[in-house]
Design a protein around this motif. Sequence first.
Motif, PDB file in Angstrom:
ATOM      1  N   SER A  10       7.910 -33.710  98.429  1.00 32.39           N
ATOM      2  CA  SER A  10       7.559 -34.677  97.401  1.00 32.39           C
ATOM      3  C   SER A  10       8.640 -34.741  96.319  1.00 32.39           C
ATOM      4  O   SER A  10       9.010 -35.825  95.856  1.00 32.39           O
ATOM      5  N   LEU A  11       9.153 -33.590  95.912  1.00 25.51           N
ATOM      6  CA  LEU A  11      10.237 -33.559  94.921  1.00 25.51           C
ATOM      7  C   LEU A  11      11.479 -34.262  95.453  1.00 25.51           C
ATOM      8  O   LEU A  11      12.169 -34.974  94.714  1.00 25.51           O
ATOM      9  N   ALA A  12      11.758 -34.084  96.737  1.00 28.11           N
ATOM     10  CA  ALA A  12      12.898 -34.772  97.357  1.00 28.11           C
ATOM     11  C   ALA A  12      12.667 -36.292  97.347  1.00 28.11           C
ATOM     12  O   ALA A  12      13.597 -37.061  97.108  1.00 28.11           O
ATOM     13  N   THR A  13      11.426 -36.715  97.583  1.00 36.51           N
ATOM     14  CA  THR A  13      11.091 -38.133  97.534  1.00 36.51           C
ATOM     15  C   THR A  13      11.298 -38.683  96.130  1.00 36.51           C
ATOM     16  O   THR A  13      11.851 -39.769  95.946  1.00 36.51           O
ATOM     17  N   ILE A  14      10.860 -37.927  95.129  1.00 34.98           N
ATOM     18  CA  ILE A  14      11.041 -38.356  93.737  1.00 34.98           C
ATOM     19  C   ILE A  14      12.527 -38.508  93.431  1.00 34.98           C
ATOM     20  O   ILE A  14      12.957 -39.506  92.852  1.00 34.98           O
ATOM     21  N   LEU A  19      14.735 -44.294  90.692  1.00 37.71           N
ATOM     22  CA  LEU A  19      14.683 -45.560  89.961  1.00 37.71           C
ATOM     23  C   LEU A  19      13.449 -46.392  90.294  1.00 37.71           C
ATOM     24  O   LEU A  19      13.215 -47.431  89.676  1.00 37.71           O
ATOM     25  N   GLU A  20      12.663 -45.927  91.256  1.00 33.26           N
ATOM     26  CA  GLU A  20      11.454 -46.643  91.659  1.00 33.26           C
ATOM     27  C   GLU A  20      10.249 -46.162  90.846  1.00 33.26           C
ATOM     28  O   GLU A  20      10.224 -45.039  90.359  1.00 33.26           O
ATOM     29  N   LYS A  21       9.256 -47.008  90.750  1.00 34.65           N
ATOM     30  CA  LYS A  21       8.009 -46.615  90.102  1.00 34.65           C
ATOM     31  C   LYS A  21       7.132 -45.933  91.152  1.00 34.65           C
ATOM     32  O   LYS A  21       6.609 -46.576  92.062  1.00 34.65           O
ATOM     33  N   THR A  23       3.829 -43.463  91.917  1.00 35.43           N
ATOM     34  CA  THR A  23       2.571 -43.007  91.319  1.00 35.43           C
ATOM     35  C   THR A  23       2.150 -41.685  91.959  1.00 35.43           C
ATOM     36  O   THR A  23       2.595 -41.341  93.061  1.00 35.43           O
ATOM     37  N   VAL A  24       1.284 -40.986  91.268  1.00 35.53           N
ATOM     38  CA  VAL A  24       0.732 -39.748  91.818  1.00 35.53           C
ATOM     39  C   VAL A  24      -0.004 -40.052  93.119  1.00 35.53           C
ATOM     40  O   VAL A  24       0.119 -39.316  94.098  1.00 35.53           O
ATOM     41  N   GLU A  25      -0.726 -41.143  93.130  1.00 30.98           N
ATOM     42  CA  GLU A  25      -1.462 -41.520  94.333  1.00 30.98           C
ATOM     43  C   GLU A  25      -0.533 -41.735  95.521  1.00 30.98           C
ATOM     44  O   GLU A  25      -0.822 -41.303  96.633  1.00 30.98           O
ATOM     45  N   THR A  26       0.586 -42.417  95.287  1.00 37.53           N
ATOM     46  CA  THR A  26       1.564 -42.674  96.350  1.00 37.53           C
ATOM     47  C   THR A  26       2.152 -41.376  96.876  1.00 37.53           C
ATOM     48  O   THR A  26       2.238 -41.160  98.091  1.00 37.53           O
ATOM     49  N   LEU A  27       2.575 -40.507  95.962  1.00 42.18           N
ATOM     50  CA  LEU A  27       3.179 -39.235  96.362  1.00 42.18           C
ATOM     51  C   LEU A  27       2.170 -38.354  97.078  1.00 42.18           C
ATOM     52  O   LEU A  27       2.496 -37.738  98.099  1.00 42.18           O
ATOM     53  N   ALA A  28       0.952 -38.299  96.574  1.00 42.88           N
ATOM     54  CA  ALA A  28      -0.090 -37.491  97.205  1.00 42.88           C
ATOM     55  C   ALA A  28      -0.416 -38.020  98.602  1.00 42.88           C
ATOM     56  O   ALA A  28      -0.530 -37.247  99.557  1.00 42.88           O
ATOM     57  N   GLY A  29      -0.546 -39.329  98.705  1.00 46.07           N
ATOM     58  CA  GLY A  29      -0.867 -39.934  99.993  1.00 46.07           C
ATOM     59  C   GLY A  29       0.213 -39.706 101.038  1.00 46.07           C
ATOM     60  O   GLY A  29      -0.083 -39.527 102.221  1.00 46.07           O
ATOM     61  N   ALA A  30       1.466 -39.686 100.606  1.00 46.49           N
ATOM     62  CA  ALA A  30       2.583 -39.495 101.539  1.00 46.49           C
ATOM     63  C   ALA A  30       2.538 -38.119 102.202  1.00 46.49           C
ATOM     64  O   ALA A  30       3.051 -37.957 103.317  1.00 46.49           O
ATOM     65  N   ILE A  31       1.925 -37.143 101.531  1.00 48.10           N
ATOM     66  CA  ILE A  31       1.828 -35.812 102.132  1.00 48.10           C
ATOM     67  C   ILE A  31       0.386 -35.453 102.486  1.00 48.10           C
ATOM     68  O   ILE A  31       0.065 -34.299 102.736  1.00 48.10           O
TER      69      ILE A  31
END
Length: 64
Positions: A10-14, A19-21, A23-31
């Motif tokens: 997730s940190l690597a994704t961030i 530069l992208e917006k 969300t916590v929901e997006t990051l949580a859902g991705a994992i």
Amino acid sequence: MNKNEPILRSLATIEANILEKLTVETLAGAIHFSKHYYQRMFREIVGEISALMCSEATRDLPTC
């Protein structure tokens, strides 16, 4: 897989999408974590990393 791996991904994704917006929901859902579990694990893991970095940074400082 250790417990840190999804949060580290997730940190690597961030970092890759800084530069992208995001969300916590997006990051949580991705994992495949719930929002609340993601937030709890993120705080725990990032807190451990921060503590290790501070410890390492102050290791070579002279003591008074």
